[in-house]
Scaffold this motif. Structure first.
Motif, PDB file in Angstrom:
ATOM      1  N   ASP A 114       1.703   9.576  -5.815  1.00  0.00           N
ATOM      2  CA  ASP A 114       1.808  10.949  -5.312  1.00  0.00           C
ATOM      3  C   ASP A 114       2.884  11.730  -6.066  1.00  0.00           C
ATOM      4  O   ASP A 114       4.014  11.258  -6.221  1.00  0.00           O
ATOM      5  N   THR A 144       0.931   4.089  -3.025  1.00  0.00           N
ATOM      6  CA  THR A 144       0.647   5.480  -2.685  1.00  0.00           C
ATOM      7  C   THR A 144       1.817   6.389  -3.045  1.00  0.00           C
ATOM      8  O   THR A 144       1.623   7.477  -3.597  1.00  0.00           O
ATOM      9  N   GLN A 194       0.829  -1.207   0.000  1.00  0.00           N
ATOM     10  CA  GLN A 194       0.000   0.000   0.000  1.00  0.00           C
ATOM     11  C   GLN A 194       0.866   1.262   0.000  1.00  0.00           C
ATOM     12  O   GLN A 194       0.553   2.232  -0.700  1.00  0.00           O
TER      13      GLN A 194
END
Length: 77
Positions: free
Chosen positions: A52, A48, A44
């Motif tokens: 980003d 992420t 995860q």
């Protein structure tokens, strides 16, 4: 040459010493806890970080992978 200390006295001394240092911050322990958390949620975190914009510019997903590789190397005999 010194007299033996009882288990009770030793435990009391260690407990007091531990109590005196409870407010101190152990950096190595904190880093290990962060690493453990990061590896638990590695997938995860990586997704992420790759999504980003700021993280992409800083190459944070790659850097997280480097940290993992260093830690794995350190565990090997």
């Amino acid at each position: 040459m010194m007299p033996a200390i009882s288990d009770q006295d030793m435990n009391a001394m260690l407990a007091e010493d531990s109590r005196l240092h409870t407010t101190e911050f152990n950096t190595n322990c904190a880093l290990h806890e962060l690493y453990t958390y990061a590896m638990k949620y590695n997938e995860q975190l990586t997704v992420t970080l790759e999504e980003d914009e700021f993280s992409q510019k800083q190459r944070l997903a790659y850097k997280l992978d480097q940290v993992h590789n260093i830690m794995v190397e350190g565990e090997q005999p």
